[in-house]
Write a protein that holds these residues in place. Structure first.
Motif, mmCIF file in Angstrom:
data_model
loop_
_atom_site.group_PDB
_atom_site.id
_atom_site.type_symbol
_atom_site.label_atom_id
_atom_site.label_comp_id
_atom_site.label_asym_id
_atom_site.label_seq_id
_atom_site.Cartn_x
_atom_site.Cartn_y
_atom_site.Cartn_z
ATOM 1 N N UNK A 227 47.197 24.950 34.506
ATOM 2 C CA UNK A 227 46.567 24.299 35.488
ATOM 3 C C UNK A 227 46.339 22.845 34.940
ATOM 4 N N UNK A 228 45.468 22.012 35.568
ATOM 5 C CA UNK A 228 45.338 20.691 35.483
ATOM 6 C C UNK A 228 44.479 20.252 34.055
ATOM 7 N N UNK A 229 44.918 19.274 33.472
ATOM 8 C CA UNK A 229 44.229 18.735 32.118
ATOM 9 C C UNK A 229 42.873 18.268 32.519
ATOM 10 N N UNK A 230 43.394 17.057 33.040
ATOM 11 C CA UNK A 230 42.105 16.123 33.432
ATOM 12 C C UNK A 230 42.257 15.941 34.925
ATOM 13 N N UNK A 231 41.127 16.135 35.692
ATOM 14 C CA UNK A 231 41.407 16.086 37.075
ATOM 15 C C UNK A 231 39.920 15.815 37.873
ATOM 16 N N UNK A 232 40.250 14.520 38.757
ATOM 17 C CA UNK A 232 38.925 14.224 39.414
ATOM 18 C C UNK A 232 39.020 14.613 40.690
ATOM 19 N N UNK A 233 37.851 15.216 41.354
ATOM 20 C CA UNK A 233 37.796 15.818 42.568
ATOM 21 C C UNK A 233 36.740 15.245 43.206
ATOM 22 N N UNK A 234 36.404 15.562 44.618
ATOM 23 C CA UNK A 234 35.450 15.248 45.393
ATOM 24 C C UNK A 234 35.180 16.325 46.507
ATOM 25 N N UNK A 235 34.703 17.364 45.894
ATOM 26 C CA UNK A 235 34.665 18.494 46.885
ATOM 27 C C UNK A 235 33.341 18.675 47.730
ATOM 28 N N UNK A 279 56.584 24.847 37.224
ATOM 29 C CA UNK A 279 56.704 24.807 35.634
ATOM 30 C C UNK A 279 55.278 24.277 35.069
ATOM 31 N N UNK A 280 55.106 24.483 34.025
ATOM 32 C CA UNK A 280 53.893 24.121 33.031
ATOM 33 C C UNK A 280 53.126 22.752 33.793
ATOM 34 N N UNK A 281 52.077 22.787 33.892
ATOM 35 C CA UNK A 281 51.111 21.819 34.450
ATOM 36 C C UNK A 281 50.533 20.801 33.407
ATOM 37 N N UNK A 282 49.067 20.994 33.084
ATOM 38 C CA UNK A 282 48.898 19.847 31.889
ATOM 39 C C UNK A 282 49.101 18.333 32.055
ATOM 40 N N UNK A 283 48.327 17.919 33.436
ATOM 41 C CA UNK A 283 48.639 16.659 33.760
ATOM 42 C C UNK A 283 47.029 16.006 34.255
ATOM 43 N N UNK A 284 47.285 14.621 34.314
ATOM 44 C CA UNK A 284 46.112 13.909 34.866
ATOM 45 C C UNK A 284 46.185 13.846 36.550
ATOM 46 N N UNK A 285 45.288 14.261 37.221
ATOM 47 C CA UNK A 285 45.402 14.163 38.575
ATOM 48 C C UNK A 285 44.187 13.798 39.295
ATOM 49 N N UNK A 286 44.141 13.153 40.521
ATOM 50 C CA UNK A 286 43.144 12.749 41.484
ATOM 51 C C UNK A 286 43.455 13.971 42.585
ATOM 52 N N UNK A 287 42.245 14.935 42.830
ATOM 53 C CA UNK A 287 42.758 15.606 44.137
ATOM 54 C C UNK A 287 42.801 17.038 43.474
ATOM 55 N N UNK A 288 43.068 18.252 43.895
ATOM 56 C CA UNK A 288 43.356 18.236 45.332
ATOM 57 C C UNK A 288 41.939 18.483 46.301
ATOM 58 N N UNK A 289 40.908 18.889 45.801
ATOM 59 C CA UNK A 289 39.510 18.548 46.543
ATOM 60 C C UNK A 289 39.345 17.297 46.642
ATOM 61 N N UNK A 290 39.277 16.822 48.207
ATOM 62 C CA UNK A 290 39.210 15.532 48.446
ATOM 63 C C UNK A 290 38.443 15.197 49.940
ATOM 64 N N UNK A 291 37.398 15.960 50.090
ATOM 65 C CA UNK A 291 36.753 15.669 51.296
ATOM 66 C C UNK A 291 35.816 14.289 51.059
ATOM 67 N N UNK A 292 35.809 13.720 49.704
ATOM 68 C CA UNK A 292 34.801 12.684 49.595
ATOM 69 C C UNK A 292 35.884 11.785 49.222
ATOM 70 N N UNK A 293 35.486 10.355 48.566
ATOM 71 C CA UNK A 293 36.227 9.283 48.360
ATOM 72 C C UNK A 293 36.524 9.179 46.742
ATOM 73 N N UNK A 294 37.472 8.430 46.704
ATOM 74 C CA UNK A 294 37.691 8.217 44.982
ATOM 75 C C UNK A 294 37.865 6.570 44.907
ATOM 76 N N UNK A 295 36.886 5.966 44.273
ATOM 77 C CA UNK A 295 36.989 4.561 44.052
ATOM 78 C C UNK A 295 37.193 3.943 42.711
ATOM 79 N N UNK A 296 37.558 3.055 42.476
ATOM 80 C CA UNK A 296 37.576 2.148 41.180
ATOM 81 C C UNK A 296 37.733 3.201 39.943
ATOM 82 N N UNK A 297 39.161 3.627 40.120
ATOM 83 C CA UNK A 297 39.486 4.506 38.704
ATOM 84 C C UNK A 297 40.524 3.733 38.021
ATOM 85 N N UNK A 298 40.320 3.874 36.690
ATOM 86 C CA UNK A 298 41.363 3.225 35.790
ATOM 87 C C UNK A 298 41.689 4.320 34.751
#
Length: 468
Positions: A227-235, A279-298
């Motif tokens: 699955x994902x390694x580092x992930x930002x969500x807004x559920x 295939x194997x995952x291990x990534x950085x991701x924004x989402x999938x849960x995304x009912x709210x916003x994502x702002x100013x991400x570096x």
């Protein structure tokens, strides 16, 4: 810890001693796990507590089937309709804190979640479109029941190593976490969160940051082949469209090596597929849960090894804006090196409308060993284009060898977002659709073997500047 009766012998259940030590701590006190092997069920934290795991310490998640106990019951959540069970509860964890402030978990000890489960039910959302990736179509009912068990099977189980909810001033640093369950770390609605120098080698998600503000993730190594390694969500787990904003991820390494082989240094490569049949995952991701916003991400100075690429996905109505990703190095990319997707799954309260992706800059990115099926993708929707994307000093090296395709893939606006959702892409290097304002500066796309598909394909795309 031993002053309160803990044995630390790896056999005795030390949960009562641990709870006494936490209860006895005054504001600002330090509770220490010294060298030893502690076996425990749920540990509830409190504010102004600093938990230290000394080198040589192991805190092991007990197994309800073997150790005659259970994890704290998952709390009632009236907002559990729009995200799966794991995102909707926090008490069913090895370590958790709710409505806290000023908490630290630190030290060079190890948290071993071997008694946790990595599974949990999907959401109770009735529409079901986009609930699971397209790659899982055709999976047997028996296999799906393992990956998404009935909620009654979660009674007494724990499925997170560390979870925080509605808290402020949380620091986690220097720890090693193995076999972390559904989430090694889940932070929901946490402000002023710092995760530093953590090593995670886990059987599902690594670090999930859901609706958090003012976050630093620095110097972490996260290996998650499944699955994902580092992930930002807004559920919608807290009953509001809470944004995830002002987040810095830097100097981190994510990977999809065989489970446990990042920690032991062998970096195994025998596992080919994740449970979703990609295939194997291990990534950085924004989402999938995304009912709210994502702002100013570096995202800066991060290494991806044997993993899927950088993904920015909003499909539940949220807006992704002002994202900067710089100095990224990707090696052995298992799906697409870059995936920007605006969709309309809309797993959110009634009235939700498609969100947006805008003002995204990817600079100084190098990817090599990219499998031939998927190019980099930037795909919006008709009437809802992705806007203002810059790719600058980007080098993508593909293996090549793909076959020519026919018609362009269908839109699939309500599908679960993954690069594989469209099948092999119609271009081998870069494919875009429904994009307004794409700037390409010094973009190099190469293939080791000849590929029958075009190098690039721009559908309904406005190029501001093309220097590729």
């Amino acid at each position: 810890m031993r002053d309160f009766g803990a044995k630390g012998d790896g056999v005795t259940l030390d949960i009562e001693a641990i709870r006494k030590a936490v209860a006895a701590a005054d504001k600002g006190d330090v509770v220490v796990f010294d060298q030893g092997h502690y076996l425990s069920f749920s540990i509830e934290l409190k504010s102004h507590l600093h938990l230290i795991f000394e080198e040589g310490c192991i805190l092991e998640a007990a197994d309800p089937k073997r150790h005659g106990g259970h994890y704290d019951a998952a709390e009632d959540n009236p907002f559990d309709l729009y995200q799966d069970f794991g995102h909707s509860h926090w008490r069913n964890s090895l370590i958790y804190g709710i409505d806290l402030e000023d908490v630290t978990l630190a030290g060079r000890g190890r948290i071993d979640g071997r008694g946790l489960t990595r599974e949990g039910p999907g959401s109770r959302w009735k529409k079901r479109a986009g609930e699971f990736p397209e790659s899982m179509r055709g999976m047997s009912a028996e296999d799906m029941a393992i990956l998404s068990p009935h909620v009654t099977e979660m009674a007494g189980q724990g499925n997170k190593a560390i979870a925080f909810c509605r808290s402020r001033g949380v620091t986690i640093r220097d720890l090693t976490i193995v076999n972390g369950g559904h989430f090694a770390v889940l932070a929901t609605g946490v402000d002023d969160l710092r995760l530093e120098n953590i090593n995670i080698d886990s059987n599902r998600d690594g670090i999930d940051i859901d609706g958090c503000r003012r976050v630093i993730v620095r110097g972490c190594r996260v290996n998650t082949p499944n699955d994902d390694a580092i992930v930002l969500k807004s559920s919608f787990a807290l009953g509001e469209r809470r944004p995830c904003e002002d987040v810095l991820i830097e100097d981190c390494a994510v990977s999809g090596f065989d489970l446990g082989t990042m920690i032991d240094g062998t970096r195994g490569c025998t596992q080919v597929f994740s449970p979703d049949r990609d295939r194997v995952t291990g990534r950085i991701k924004i989402g999938t849960e995304s009912s709210g916003d994502f702002r100013r991400i570096k995202i800066n100075r991060c290494l991806f090894e044997r993993s899927r690429g950088l993904a920015l996905e909003t499909v539940d109505g949220g807006v992704i804006e002002d994202v900067e990703a710089t100095n990224l190095s990707l090696r052995e990319v298992t799906t697409a090196p870059l995936f920007l997707r605006l969709g309309a799954r809309l797993r959110a309260p009634e009235g939700a409308v498609p969100g947006a992706i805008r003002r995204v800059a990817i600079r100084d990115m190098t990817a090599e060993g990219i499998l031939p099926d998927y190019s980099a993708l930037i795909v919006g929707m008709e009437g809802h284009p992705i806007e203002d994307v810059t790719l600058e000093r980007v080098r993508l090296a593909y293996r090549g060898g793909g076959a020519a395709l026919g018609a362009s893939p269908p839109e699939k606006d309500d599908a679960y977002p993954e690069p594989s959702m469209f099948g092999p892409t119609p271009a081998w290097g870069l494919w875009t659709r429904h994009v307004r304002g794409l700037t390409l500066k010094d973009v190099a796309l190469t293939a080791e073997a000849s590929d029958a598909r075009p190098r690039t394909l721009f559908e309904d795309t406005t190029l501001h500047e093309k220097g590729a």
